[in-house]
Enzyme design. Structure first.
Site, mmCIF file in Angstrom:
data_model
loop_
_atom_site.group_PDB
_atom_site.id
_atom_site.type_symbol
_atom_site.label_atom_id
_atom_site.label_comp_id
_atom_site.label_asym_id
_atom_site.label_seq_id
_atom_site.Cartn_x
_atom_site.Cartn_y
_atom_site.Cartn_z
ATOM 1 N N TYR A 149 -9.788 18.403 -6.119
ATOM 2 C CA TYR A 149 -9.214 17.172 -5.558
ATOM 3 C C TYR A 149 -10.321 16.287 -5.004
ATOM 4 O O TYR A 149 -10.398 15.092 -5.327
ATOM 5 C CB TYR A 149 -8.206 17.531 -4.464
ATOM 6 C CG TYR A 149 -7.819 16.373 -3.569
ATOM 7 C CD1 TYR A 149 -8.531 16.127 -2.380
ATOM 8 C CD2 TYR A 149 -6.778 15.518 -3.908
ATOM 9 C CE1 TYR A 149 -8.199 15.062 -1.569
ATOM 10 C CE2 TYR A 149 -6.438 14.457 -3.084
ATOM 11 C CZ TYR A 149 -7.158 14.227 -1.918
ATOM 12 O OH TYR A 149 -6.830 13.148 -1.111
HETATM 13 N N1 LIG Z 1 -1.555 11.050 3.810
HETATM 14 C C1 LIG Z 1 -2.781 11.160 4.263
HETATM 15 O O1 LIG Z 1 -3.010 11.444 5.439
HETATM 16 C C2 LIG Z 1 -3.927 10.912 3.337
HETATM 17 C C3 LIG Z 1 -3.741 10.231 2.144
HETATM 18 N N2 LIG Z 1 -4.817 10.001 1.324
HETATM 19 C C4 LIG Z 1 -4.602 9.277 0.065
HETATM 20 O O2 LIG Z 1 -3.793 8.133 0.308
HETATM 21 C C5 LIG Z 1 -2.863 7.962 -0.777
HETATM 22 C C6 LIG Z 1 -1.442 7.991 -0.246
HETATM 23 O O3 LIG Z 1 -1.253 9.245 0.429
HETATM 24 P P1 LIG Z 1 0.238 9.838 0.560
HETATM 25 O O4 LIG Z 1 1.187 8.732 0.807
HETATM 26 O O5 LIG Z 1 0.175 10.993 1.485
HETATM 27 O O6 LIG Z 1 0.468 10.350 -0.943
HETATM 28 P P2 LIG Z 1 1.606 11.353 -1.510
HETATM 29 O O7 LIG Z 1 1.076 12.741 -1.473
HETATM 30 O O8 LIG Z 1 2.876 11.037 -0.836
HETATM 31 O O9 LIG Z 1 1.642 10.917 -3.066
HETATM 32 C C7 LIG Z 1 1.907 9.587 -3.406
HETATM 33 C C8 LIG Z 1 2.668 9.556 -4.690
HETATM 34 O O10 LIG Z 1 1.836 9.967 -5.780
HETATM 35 C C9 LIG Z 1 2.725 10.341 -6.832
HETATM 36 N N3 LIG Z 1 2.068 11.180 -7.832
HETATM 37 C C10 LIG Z 1 1.518 12.387 -7.643
HETATM 38 N N4 LIG Z 1 1.044 12.872 -8.812
HETATM 39 C C11 LIG Z 1 1.332 11.935 -9.765
HETATM 40 C C12 LIG Z 1 1.109 11.855 -11.167
HETATM 41 N N5 LIG Z 1 0.513 12.836 -11.822
HETATM 42 N N6 LIG Z 1 1.546 10.749 -11.817
HETATM 43 C C13 LIG Z 1 2.158 9.747 -11.141
HETATM 44 N N7 LIG Z 1 2.394 9.762 -9.812
HETATM 45 C C14 LIG Z 1 1.982 10.851 -9.138
HETATM 46 C C15 LIG Z 1 3.858 11.077 -6.142
HETATM 47 O O11 LIG Z 1 5.027 10.859 -6.909
HETATM 48 P P3 LIG Z 1 6.321 11.822 -6.771
HETATM 49 O O12 LIG Z 1 6.676 11.801 -5.308
HETATM 50 O O13 LIG Z 1 7.341 11.152 -7.610
HETATM 51 O O14 LIG Z 1 5.898 13.167 -7.265
HETATM 52 C C16 LIG Z 1 3.906 10.444 -4.750
HETATM 53 O O15 LIG Z 1 5.051 9.656 -4.558
HETATM 54 C C17 LIG Z 1 -3.166 9.068 -1.772
HETATM 55 O O16 LIG Z 1 -4.029 8.601 -2.780
HETATM 56 C C18 LIG Z 1 -3.846 10.117 -0.922
HETATM 57 O O17 LIG Z 1 -4.718 10.955 -1.688
HETATM 58 C C19 LIG Z 1 -6.067 10.469 1.608
HETATM 59 C C20 LIG Z 1 -6.289 11.168 2.775
HETATM 60 C C21 LIG Z 1 -5.261 11.395 3.733
HETATM 61 N N1 LIG Z 2 -1.829 12.766 -2.180
HETATM 62 C C1 LIG Z 2 -2.158 13.177 -0.959
HETATM 63 N N2 LIG Z 2 -3.441 13.298 -0.619
HETATM 64 C C2 LIG Z 2 -3.757 13.759 0.621
HETATM 65 C C3 LIG Z 2 -2.771 14.082 1.545
HETATM 66 C C4 LIG Z 2 -1.416 13.924 1.145
HETATM 67 O O1 LIG Z 2 -0.476 14.193 1.931
HETATM 68 N N3 LIG Z 2 -1.164 13.475 -0.096
HETATM 69 N N4 LIG Z 2 -3.078 14.538 2.792
HETATM 70 C C5 LIG Z 2 -4.339 14.771 3.121
HETATM 71 C C6 LIG Z 2 -4.591 15.394 4.454
HETATM 72 O O2 LIG Z 2 -3.972 14.630 5.458
HETATM 73 C C7 LIG Z 2 -6.041 15.598 4.796
HETATM 74 O O3 LIG Z 2 -6.627 14.339 4.965
HETATM 75 C C8 LIG Z 2 -6.146 16.419 6.071
HETATM 76 O O4 LIG Z 2 -7.513 16.584 6.402
HETATM 77 C C9 LIG Z 2 -5.467 14.487 2.226
HETATM 78 N N5 LIG Z 2 -5.038 13.908 0.974
#
Ligand SMILES: NC(=O)C1=CN([C@@H]2O[C@H](COP(=O)(O)OP(=O)(O)OC[C@H]3O[C@@H](n4cnc5c(N)ncnc54)[C@H](OP(=O)(O)O)[C@@H]3O)[C@@H](O)[C@H]2O)C=CC1
Ligand SMILES: Nc1nc2c(c(=O)[nH]1)N=C([C@H](O)[C@@H](O)CO)CN2
Length: 236
Positions: A148
């Site tokens: 990842y």
């Molecule tokens: N949340 C956090 O604290 C953090 C977030 N981030 C980044 O910020 C962004 C938003 O985070 P967050 O809202 O938690 O994200 P989520 O984990 O909620 O994922 C966002 C969406 O991505 C979709 N998705 C996953 N795999 C696929 C695929 N193969 N094809 C198409 N769609 C896909 C999912 O669709 P479905 O639900 O339909 O499966 C989901 O709705 C992400 O890029 C994440 O990596 C980075 C660090 C920390």
């Molecule tokens: N697709 C996602 N990416 C990540 C998520 C998540 O919920 N969905 N969450 C994290 C964690 O919060 C991480 O930042 C904790 O250290 C990272 N990426």
């Protein structure tokens, strides 16, 4: 009427918050979703165009490109938000995990950016935007999410390349969050530990990403950069 902003993975959490905020500003929005949920209907009722898309296969990426081109010959921006946060584990095949991470976090944004360049470089004077939602681990790596983290580092590298190639019409930036929003299944122990991982001792919620997106969309002199949303974790 403003040109639409495309948000991939816009049906939950940060992507949904960003989509709803932009719609509330009368900014047209297109979202992609992988699995239908009530929020998709909510967004459609709020005026968004919603497209089903799974970026885990080449066929899925190519189909998504065709669909996006069909509904939007011109775009105000693209926010590559779709993501799967999958850790290594004994039962997971490392080759498949690396492929899966690279497809959604790197190959799909790469292919969409190239395919949608003409939609972004339209004849208006308006600067347009590409925002890659990367991760704090783009610079640190990760012990439990190795594939990842590598794919998010590659996504940030796309920011550097596309900022150079798409200038001066398109700004290209990364937003690198570190724990901005908990997951529902995060235990209280995990949550308490997480609060101690940054200088500000907080986990702000999705609105922090909303604010960061709005800043980048409004900026005129920011491209090829990373907006870190980590509470000073790098100094802890
Ligand atoms: N949340 C956090 O604290 C953090 C977030 N981030 C980044 O910020 C962004 C938003 O985070 P967050 O809202 O938690 O994200 P989520 O984990 O909620 O994922 C966002 C969406 O991505 C979709 N998705 C996953 N795999 C696929 C695929 N193969 N094809 C198409 N769609 C896909 C999912 O669709 P479905 O639900 O339909 O499966 C989901 O709705 C992400 O890029 C994440 O990596 C980075 C660090 C920390
Ligand atoms: N697709 C996602 N990416 C990540 C998520 C998540 O919920 N969905 N969450 C994290 C964690 O919060 C991480 O930042 C904790 O250290 C990272 N990426």
């Amino acid at each position: 009427m403003s040109l639409p902003i495309l948000i991939t993975g816009g049906s939950q959490r940060l992507g949904l918050a960003i989509a709803l905020d932009l719609l509330a500003q009368d900014q047209p929005v297109i979202i992609t979703y992988r699995r239908h949920k009530s929020s998709v209907d909510q967004l459609k009722n709020a005026g968004a165009i919603v497209l089903e898309a799974d970026f885990s296969t080449q066929q899925g990426i190519s189909r998504a490109i065709d669909e996006i081109k069909r509904v939007a010959p011109a775009l105000r921006g693209i926010i590559h938000n779709a993501s799967d946060w999958v850790p290594e584990s004994p039962e997971r095949d490392p080759g498949k995990l690396m492929n899966d991470m690279m497809m959604v976090h790197t190959s799909a944004p790469y292919q969409l950016n190239l395919a949608l360049k003409d939609a972004l470089v339209n004849d208006s004077d308006q600067l347009t935007d590409i925002i890659h939602m990367t991760d704090y681990v783009q610079e640190t790596g990760s012990e439990n999410h190795i594939a990842y983290a590598a794919s998010k580092a590659a996504l940030h590298n796309l920011t550097l390349s596309f900022a150079r190639v798409f200038a001066p019409h398109v700004k290209v930036n990364s937003i690198a969050p570190s724990l901005v929003m908990f997951n529902d299944d995060d235990t209280q122990e995990y949550r308490d530990k997480a609060l101690n991982k940054n200088l500000l001792g907080m986990v702000p919620g999705a609105q922090e990403a909303v604010k960061a997106v709005n800043y980048l969309l409004s900026a005129d002199y920011v491209t090829g950069q990373t907006l870190h949303l980590n509470g000073g974790r790098n100094l802890k």
